[in-house]
Design a protein around this motif. Structure first.
Motif, mmCIF file in Angstrom:
data_model
loop_
_atom_site.group_PDB
_atom_site.id
_atom_site.type_symbol
_atom_site.label_atom_id
_atom_site.label_comp_id
_atom_site.label_asym_id
_atom_site.label_seq_id
_atom_site.Cartn_x
_atom_site.Cartn_y
_atom_site.Cartn_z
ATOM 1 N N LEU A 49 45.623 35.103 40.986
ATOM 2 C CA LEU A 49 46.674 36.028 41.403
ATOM 3 C C LEU A 49 47.465 36.133 43.172
ATOM 4 O O LEU A 49 48.492 36.135 42.741
ATOM 5 C CB LEU A 49 45.828 36.983 40.910
ATOM 6 N N SER A 100 51.238 35.818 42.003
ATOM 7 C CA SER A 100 51.227 37.376 42.679
ATOM 8 C C SER A 100 52.930 37.520 42.883
ATOM 9 O O SER A 100 53.110 37.095 44.379
ATOM 10 C CB SER A 100 50.324 38.450 43.229
ATOM 11 N N VAL A 149 53.020 39.198 33.917
ATOM 12 C CA VAL A 149 52.338 39.015 35.698
ATOM 13 C C VAL A 149 52.884 40.062 36.105
ATOM 14 O O VAL A 149 52.347 40.999 36.400
ATOM 15 C CB VAL A 149 52.454 38.052 36.726
ATOM 16 N N HIS A 170 45.676 40.151 44.708
ATOM 17 C CA HIS A 170 47.088 40.017 44.376
ATOM 18 C C HIS A 170 47.936 41.624 44.600
ATOM 19 O O HIS A 170 48.932 41.627 45.289
ATOM 20 C CB HIS A 170 47.510 40.744 42.673
#
Length: 555
Positions: free
Chosen positions: A62, A66, A137, A492
């Motif tokens: 992540l 990110s 995401v 993240h």
């Protein structure tokens, strides 16, 4: 002492928030309770000289994906990434191994060995993921509701496929695995990924965690920072210093000063007052922020009542080992993986989760292990291995050393069973049970590393309590920047970034007026009315244990 913004806690979320505010020209000070920044993103030699261990979090799919961390350009401040040859290996009780590799064909070949057609099914699943990945995401990491990215995703999918995606996001991972794969290999990969959280493979919503981590592993891998997790923290601190921000260690915050519903600053344990001209941002767990630092008297009664139902994620015991050689896996297919899941098949994962739900110590623990030298050869001397493993425990705030010793012995038995001769290679060991985790990082209450449960009833607009799913709090100019805020745990930076953006929006000369009015109206709607009778103590933590000073950064 005065600054535009005071950030409470130098965990990675607090440091992300501080950097974004400094980018906007704000004068920022970060107050850290312990002697070092980083929260749960830190490294040290704790097992033996020359063996570097990540003390808490380690692999970062992540973080690598990110948009928050990527946008900070941390590579200019020393952050570089390393990948193990294989992303993930799930070792089954019979020593068969399902391998996730960044080459989709190699992953497909591994799963095909478990059931004919599962290789093609994996390729299809990944092909479906790729067009959604960036929007999904981004949607997960923005404040709720994620209007712009949500509309973009809806436009890309169309109504029918959007509804199918919504169903997938709600499925238990056990059911999702059955729908996606015929064999145990693909199902185990998904379920093992879901067990990085505290929720059961039969719980609604667990499928999204398994699917997300597995697909990110295929797309970007599960990389580690070269030189240890500490490099993420060091890069964030260096970037902040370059913009005039500062981190003050050994400065535990004991009170957030408020007047007329507005945050004015903080007071530290040494009696110093720190005035905030514009905002206070708190990278601490929600119960610590509201009940300890602000205090119930300054909050709506309904919010105080809601906090009695806040649920922590499970406790954790983590062990680091210095090994004189590589892990002697019975099945060498596990040797090239940075992360290894072992100790249970799909049915075993359900039994393990059931024991945790019943408050029992699992007799056969499921392990999440990291071969750090495989991923980053600089972590230990040539020909050796810096290994860690952790397992979940039922949530408790107090643990007996004997109980932890029993579970560590069970963990080592799992490793010995799948890697005969493991014990003979151990040159050093460091055990971090729930008590040690909390002592060294007070935000890890009871050894819970996620800032609160990942269960669906405490996500989105229900995180940390029913409300907006945003960083704003009922106290003007006070913002929640920790993993207790949406979108939750993981490295993240999204909670910190969301808090910084909310603070900046609050200060805009014209738009800020409308923003403040909207936030006040929403909070009035959520917290209107008097609280009912005194609540039953939370099953997650007794009410009398909730109030406690905490000001170190959250994970």
């Amino acid at each position: 002492m005065t600054a535009d913004a005071v950030v409470v806690g130098a965990g990675h979320n607090g440091l992300v928030a501080a950097n974004l505010l400094a980018d906007a020209g704000w004068d920022v000070v970060v107050l850290e309770a312990t002697g070092a920044p980083g929260g749960a993103v830190r490294s040290a030699e704790v097992t033996a000289p020359g063996y570097l261990s990540d003390l808490y979090s380690s692999f970062y799919p992540l973080g690598y994906a990110s948009p928050v961390l990527r946008g900070l350009g941390l590579d200019r401040y020393g952050l570089a990434w390393r990948h193990a040859p294989d992303v993930l290996a799930h070792v089954l009780p019979d020593d068969r191994v399902a391998v996730l590799h960044r080459d989709v064909e190699r992953t497909a070949a591994s799963l095909e060995a478990f059931a004919a057609g599962d290789g093609a099914r994996w390729r299809t699943a990944y092909a479906q993921w790729r067009p959604l990945a960036d929007r999904l995401v981004a949607m997960l990491m923005t404040p709720f509701p994620p209007v712009r990215h949500g509309l973009g995703l809806l436009g890309a999918l169309g109504a029918g496929d959007a509804l199918r995606l919504a169903r997938r996001l709600l499925l238990p991972v056990h059911k999702l695995g059955q729908e996606m794969f015929a064999g145990v290999g693909g199902r185990a990969l998904l379920s093992g990924c879901a067990l990085h959280t505290d929720i059961s493979p039969d719980d609604a919503g667990s499928g999204v965690y398994g699917w997300l981590l597995a697909m990110l592993g295929q797309q970007v891998g599960w990389p580690v920072p070269a030189g240890g997790a500490q490099m993420i923290t060091d890069a964030l601190v260096a970037r902040l210093a370059a913009r005039g921000g500062r981190v003050v260690p050994h400065a535990p915050v004991v009170r957030i000063a408020t007047a007329h519903g507005r945050a004015l600053g903080v007071r530290t344990a040494d009696g110093r007052a720190w005035r905030a001209r514009r905002a206070v941002l708190a990278d601490v767990p929600a119960p610590a922020l509201y009940l300890d630092l602000v205090g119930p008297d300054a909050l709506p009664p309904r919010l105080v009542e809601d906090l009695t139902h806040f649920r922590w994620d499970g406790s954790t015991v983590k062990v680091d080992w210095a090994l004189r050689g590589p892990v002697p896996w019975r099945n060498r297919d596990a040797a090239g993986a940075g992360t290894v899941h072992l100790g249970a098949d799909v049915a075993g994962l359900a039994r393990y989760a059931g024991e945790l739900s019943a408050g029992e110590l699992p007799a056969h623990p499921f392990l999440l292990a990291g071969q750090m030298t495989v991923a980053d050869p600089a972590r230990s001397p040539a020909g050796t291995e810096s290994l860690w493993a952790y397992t979940h425990l039922p949530f408790r705030t107090r643990w007996d050393d004997g109980e932890i010793a029993v579970q560590v012995a069970r963990m080592e038995a799992v490793l010995e069973r799948h890697a005969p001769g493991f014990g003979a290679l151990v040159a050093g060991r460091y055990v971090a049970g729930p008590g040690r985790l909390e002592r060294e990082n007070p935000s890890l209450v009871g050894g819970a590393v996620g800032g609160g449960t990942a269960a669906a009833y405490q996500q989105l607009f229900l995180r940390p309590v029913p409300g907006l799913g945003r960083a704003d709090t009922p106290v003007d100019r006070l913002f929640l920047a920790s993993a207790s805020a949406h979108p939750g745990g993981g490295v993240h930076g999204a909670p910190g970034a969301n808090a910084a953006r909310a603070a900046l929006a609050r200060q805009r000369p014209v738009a800020g007026l409308a923003y403040r009015a909207a936030v006040r109206a929403a909070h009035r709607a959520v917290y209107a009315g008097a609280a009912p009778e005194p609540p039953v103590p939370s099953a997650g933590r007794p009410v009398e244990e909730t109030a406690r000073p905490v000001s170190v950064g959250d994970r």
